[in-house]
Scaffold this motif. Sequence first.
Motif, short mmCIF file in Angstrom:
data_model
loop_
_atom_site.label_atom_id
_atom_site.label_comp_id
_atom_site.label_asym_id
_atom_site.label_seq_id
_atom_site.Cartn_x
_atom_site.Cartn_y
_atom_site.Cartn_z
N ASN A 277 0.83 -1.20 0.00
CA ASN A 277 0.00 0.00 0.00
C ASN A 277 0.86 1.25 0.00
O ASN A 277 1.82 1.37 0.77
CB ASN A 277 -0.91 0.03 1.24
CG ASN A 277 -1.69 1.33 1.31
OD1 ASN A 277 -2.50 1.63 0.44
ND2 ASN A 277 -1.43 2.13 2.35
N ALA B 128 4.19 4.23 -5.38
CA ALA B 128 4.28 2.78 -5.48
C ALA B 128 5.43 2.37 -6.39
O ALA B 128 6.18 1.43 -6.08
CB ALA B 128 2.96 2.21 -6.00
N THR C 209 -1.98 1.76 -7.01
CA THR C 209 -0.79 1.17 -6.39
C THR C 209 -0.25 0.04 -7.27
O THR C 209 0.95 -0.08 -7.48
CB THR C 209 -1.12 0.65 -4.98
OG1 THR C 209 -1.57 1.75 -4.18
CG2 THR C 209 0.10 0.03 -4.33
N ALA C 210 -1.16 -0.79 -7.78
CA ALA C 210 -0.76 -1.91 -8.64
C ALA C 210 -0.07 -1.41 -9.91
O ALA C 210 0.90 -2.02 -10.39
CB ALA C 210 -1.97 -2.76 -8.98
N CYS D 172 -2.38 -5.50 -4.04
CA CYS D 172 -2.28 -4.06 -3.84
C CYS D 172 -3.64 -3.52 -3.38
O CYS D 172 -4.69 -4.01 -3.80
CB CYS D 172 -1.87 -3.37 -5.14
SG CYS D 172 -0.26 -3.94 -5.77
N ALA E 53 -4.99 -6.41 -7.71
CA ALA E 53 -5.48 -5.21 -7.04
C ALA E 53 -6.91 -5.44 -6.57
O ALA E 53 -7.67 -6.19 -7.20
CB ALA E 53 -5.42 -4.01 -7.98
N VAL F 265 3.45 -0.66 -9.08
CA VAL F 265 4.19 -1.91 -8.89
C VAL F 265 4.58 -2.51 -10.24
O VAL F 265 5.74 -2.90 -10.46
CB VAL F 265 3.36 -2.91 -8.06
CG1 VAL F 265 3.97 -4.31 -8.12
CG2 VAL F 265 3.24 -2.45 -6.62
#
Length: 220
Positions: free
Chosen positions: A86, A131, A156-157, A151, A179, A160
């Motif tokens: 997160n 992220a 956020t994903a 995530c 996610a 990543v």
Amino acid sequence: VYTDWNDVLIPDVLKGFDGVFLMQTGMDVPPEAVTTLKRSACPVVSLDLDLSGSGIPSIYLFPEKAIRKLLDHLKGLGHQQIACFNTCKMNMIVQGRIDYWESWKAENGVEGELFNSPGEDNTVDYGAVRAQQEFGRLLDERAFADTAVICTNVWTALGVEKAMESRGLQVGKAISVCAVNDEMLAPWLTPSLTALRMPSAEKALAKCVKWMIAGGRGWR
């Protein structure tokens, strides 16, 4: 748009309309605010925050228990180390998702580390840039040992996946990424992202509107 639960706009709106859909972004709700909503003669429905325990009708499209679908899917692929990542500003919704991941791990005998690096402001990129930076740092320092990561939201994903892509790591082979919600973006992403699809709220909204038109009493 109101900025906090003490905003004078809230009582003004409750006095001026025959029904209100209250859409907020995960701020903790003080008891006095709940009391204001319950005492109002104006019918109120909460969107994306479950206030049903306080007697306020709520439409909550991503309840924490829905995350089980993602976690069961990852376990079915053979993952026994599922991290949670997160970078969004902490609120009761994000905390609820982290808590459910923790309880699911204990229930299923799965390992996985929590990487919680919340930013202070989500208004610019919803945590995506942070992220990318934070997950990239973990990869560079070889501090990420899990085989999958869930995530807390799609932004956020995206960060990543971007961090992995820039380091030549293939999503789904090097690390599986998913996610909690896809904001209707997942079908258009390359590489693909496993996520809970945004459900339609049409039937629930229609039921609430009918309730408001009927006077907003006797909710069932």
